[in-house]
Design a protein around this motif. Structure first.
Motif, mmCIF file in Angstrom:
data_model
loop_
_atom_site.group_PDB
_atom_site.id
_atom_site.type_symbol
_atom_site.label_atom_id
_atom_site.label_comp_id
_atom_site.label_asym_id
_atom_site.label_seq_id
_atom_site.Cartn_x
_atom_site.Cartn_y
_atom_site.Cartn_z
ATOM 1 N N MET A 148 10.367 20.465 35.230
ATOM 2 C CA MET A 148 8.933 20.406 35.386
ATOM 3 C C MET A 148 8.581 19.083 36.062
ATOM 4 O O MET A 148 9.112 18.041 35.728
ATOM 5 N N ARG A 149 7.663 19.170 37.001
ATOM 6 C CA ARG A 149 7.207 17.963 37.678
ATOM 7 C C ARG A 149 6.048 17.326 36.905
ATOM 8 O O ARG A 149 5.386 17.975 36.116
ATOM 9 N N VAL A 150 5.814 16.072 37.162
ATOM 10 C CA VAL A 150 4.734 15.335 36.498
ATOM 11 C C VAL A 150 3.388 16.004 36.768
ATOM 12 O O VAL A 150 2.581 16.186 35.851
ATOM 13 N N ILE A 151 3.130 16.414 38.004
ATOM 14 C CA ILE A 151 1.846 17.029 38.344
ATOM 15 C C ILE A 151 1.615 18.311 37.544
ATOM 16 O O ILE A 151 0.499 18.599 37.123
ATOM 17 N N ASP A 152 2.683 19.079 37.288
ATOM 18 C CA ASP A 152 2.563 20.306 36.495
ATOM 19 C C ASP A 152 2.171 19.989 35.053
ATOM 20 O O ASP A 152 1.317 20.653 34.471
ATOM 21 N N LEU A 153 2.799 18.982 34.484
ATOM 22 C CA LEU A 153 2.474 18.600 33.112
ATOM 23 C C LEU A 153 1.045 18.077 33.009
ATOM 24 O O LEU A 153 0.320 18.416 32.076
ATOM 25 N N LEU A 154 0.617 17.281 33.969
ATOM 26 C CA LEU A 154 -0.756 16.762 33.943
ATOM 27 C C LEU A 154 -1.777 17.897 33.980
ATOM 28 O O LEU A 154 -2.795 17.836 33.292
ATOM 29 N N GLN A 155 -1.504 18.927 34.758
ATOM 30 C CA GLN A 155 -2.416 20.070 34.814
ATOM 31 C C GLN A 155 -2.468 20.792 33.476
ATOM 32 O O GLN A 155 -3.532 21.223 33.034
ATOM 33 N N LEU A 156 -1.333 20.937 32.822
ATOM 34 C CA LEU A 156 -1.301 21.593 31.516
ATOM 35 C C LEU A 156 -1.980 20.744 30.440
ATOM 36 O O LEU A 156 -2.662 21.271 29.566
ATOM 37 N N LEU A 157 -1.787 19.442 30.498
ATOM 38 C CA LEU A 157 -2.395 18.555 29.500
ATOM 39 C C LEU A 157 -3.911 18.455 29.633
ATOM 40 O O LEU A 157 -4.589 18.104 28.668
ATOM 41 N N ALA A 158 -4.441 18.764 30.788
ATOM 42 C CA ALA A 158 -5.878 18.640 31.020
ATOM 43 C C ALA A 158 -6.700 19.485 30.049
ATOM 44 O O ALA A 158 -7.843 19.153 29.752
ATOM 45 N N ASP A 159 -6.114 20.561 29.543
ATOM 46 C CA ASP A 159 -6.835 21.458 28.635
ATOM 47 C C ASP A 159 -6.561 21.183 27.161
ATOM 48 O O ASP A 159 -7.006 21.934 26.302
ATOM 49 N N THR A 160 -5.826 20.139 26.852
ATOM 50 C CA THR A 160 -5.519 19.834 25.455
ATOM 51 C C THR A 160 -6.468 18.751 24.944
ATOM 52 O O THR A 160 -6.978 17.943 25.722
ATOM 53 N N PRO A 161 -6.716 18.713 23.645
ATOM 54 C CA PRO A 161 -7.586 17.668 23.080
ATOM 55 C C PRO A 161 -7.052 16.262 23.385
ATOM 56 O O PRO A 161 -5.856 16.001 23.276
ATOM 57 N N LYS A 162 -7.939 15.375 23.760
ATOM 58 C CA LYS A 162 -7.574 14.030 24.223
ATOM 59 C C LYS A 162 -6.883 13.162 23.175
ATOM 60 O O LYS A 162 -6.100 12.288 23.514
ATOM 61 N N ASN A 163 -7.160 13.388 21.891
ATOM 62 C CA ASN A 163 -6.582 12.539 20.858
ATOM 63 C C ASN A 163 -5.352 13.129 20.184
ATOM 64 O O ASN A 163 -4.862 12.575 19.199
ATOM 65 N N ASP A 164 -4.837 14.225 20.694
ATOM 66 C CA ASP A 164 -3.622 14.814 20.134
ATOM 67 C C ASP A 164 -2.396 14.017 20.557
ATOM 68 O O ASP A 164 -2.345 13.478 21.664
ATOM 69 N N GLY A 165 -1.414 13.950 19.674
ATOM 70 C CA GLY A 165 -0.179 13.242 19.972
ATOM 71 C C GLY A 165 0.747 14.080 20.848
ATOM 72 O O GLY A 165 0.681 15.302 20.850
ATOM 73 N N ILE A 166 1.599 13.392 21.596
ATOM 74 C CA ILE A 166 2.574 14.047 22.465
ATOM 75 C C ILE A 166 3.950 13.886 21.829
ATOM 76 O O ILE A 166 4.382 12.772 21.550
ATOM 77 N N TYR A 167 4.631 15.007 21.616
ATOM 78 C CA TYR A 167 5.924 15.032 20.939
ATOM 79 C C TYR A 167 6.966 15.774 21.769
ATOM 80 O O TYR A 167 6.622 16.637 22.572
ATOM 81 N N PHE A 168 8.227 15.463 21.531
ATOM 82 C CA PHE A 168 9.348 16.228 22.057
ATOM 83 C C PHE A 168 9.920 17.031 20.905
ATOM 84 O O PHE A 168 10.193 16.487 19.839
ATOM 85 N N GLU A 169 10.093 18.340 21.118
ATOM 86 C CA GLU A 169 10.680 19.187 20.093
ATOM 87 C C GLU A 169 12.166 19.327 20.387
ATOM 88 O O GLU A 169 12.566 20.036 21.302
ATOM 89 N N GLY A 170 12.971 18.627 19.603
ATOM 90 C CA GLY A 170 14.417 18.679 19.757
ATOM 91 C C GLY A 170 15.036 19.693 18.819
ATOM 92 O O GLY A 170 14.323 20.392 18.097
ATOM 93 N N PRO A 171 16.350 19.754 18.793
ATOM 94 C CA PRO A 171 17.013 20.738 17.936
ATOM 95 C C PRO A 171 16.831 20.469 16.446
ATOM 96 O O PRO A 171 16.940 21.386 15.643
#
Length: 107
Positions: free
Chosen positions: A1-24
């Motif tokens: 995934m490119r940075v621009i793709d992620l930014l477009q997806l994040l635009a619709d999420t609440p601004k104060n939500d945390g960003i996490y990586f879901e690992g195994p």
């Protein structure tokens, strides 16, 4: 995934939500990122922090990434097992966390 793709997806999420990586094994907060070039391909390498730490908020993460020269960089995550290419973004709702958990990448 490119940075621009992620930014477009994040635009619709609440601004104060945390960003996490879901690992195994667990969800880990995204701490920061590093820029690198591997085999002449620019990449953005997300760094994780201990699960008990607070993650970057969506607005902080987006502000850091929203630079035109980053848009075409592919996103990777540095884990204990190595470097993983980010291919998927998912918004997870869970009763175990006080905010929506954004999984920036899924292995």
């Amino acid at each position: 995934m490119r940075v621009i793709d992620l930014l477009q997806l994040l635009a619709d999420t609440p601004k104060n939500d945390g960003i996490y990586f879901e690992g195994p094994e667990e969800l880990q907060p995204i701490a920061h990122f590093e820029l690198a070039v591997v085999d002449e391909q620019p990449r953005l390498l997300l760094q994780l922090k201990a699960a008990d730490k607070k993650p970057l908020k969506q607005w902080e993460f987006s502000l850091l990434l929203n630079q035109k020269n980053y848009y075409q960089h592919y996103m990777y995550v540095q884990t204990k097992m190595g470097t993983i290419l980010c291919l998927v973004f998912a918004l997870l709702l869970t009763k175990f966390y006080s905010d929506n958990v954004c999984s920036s990448c899924v292995k």
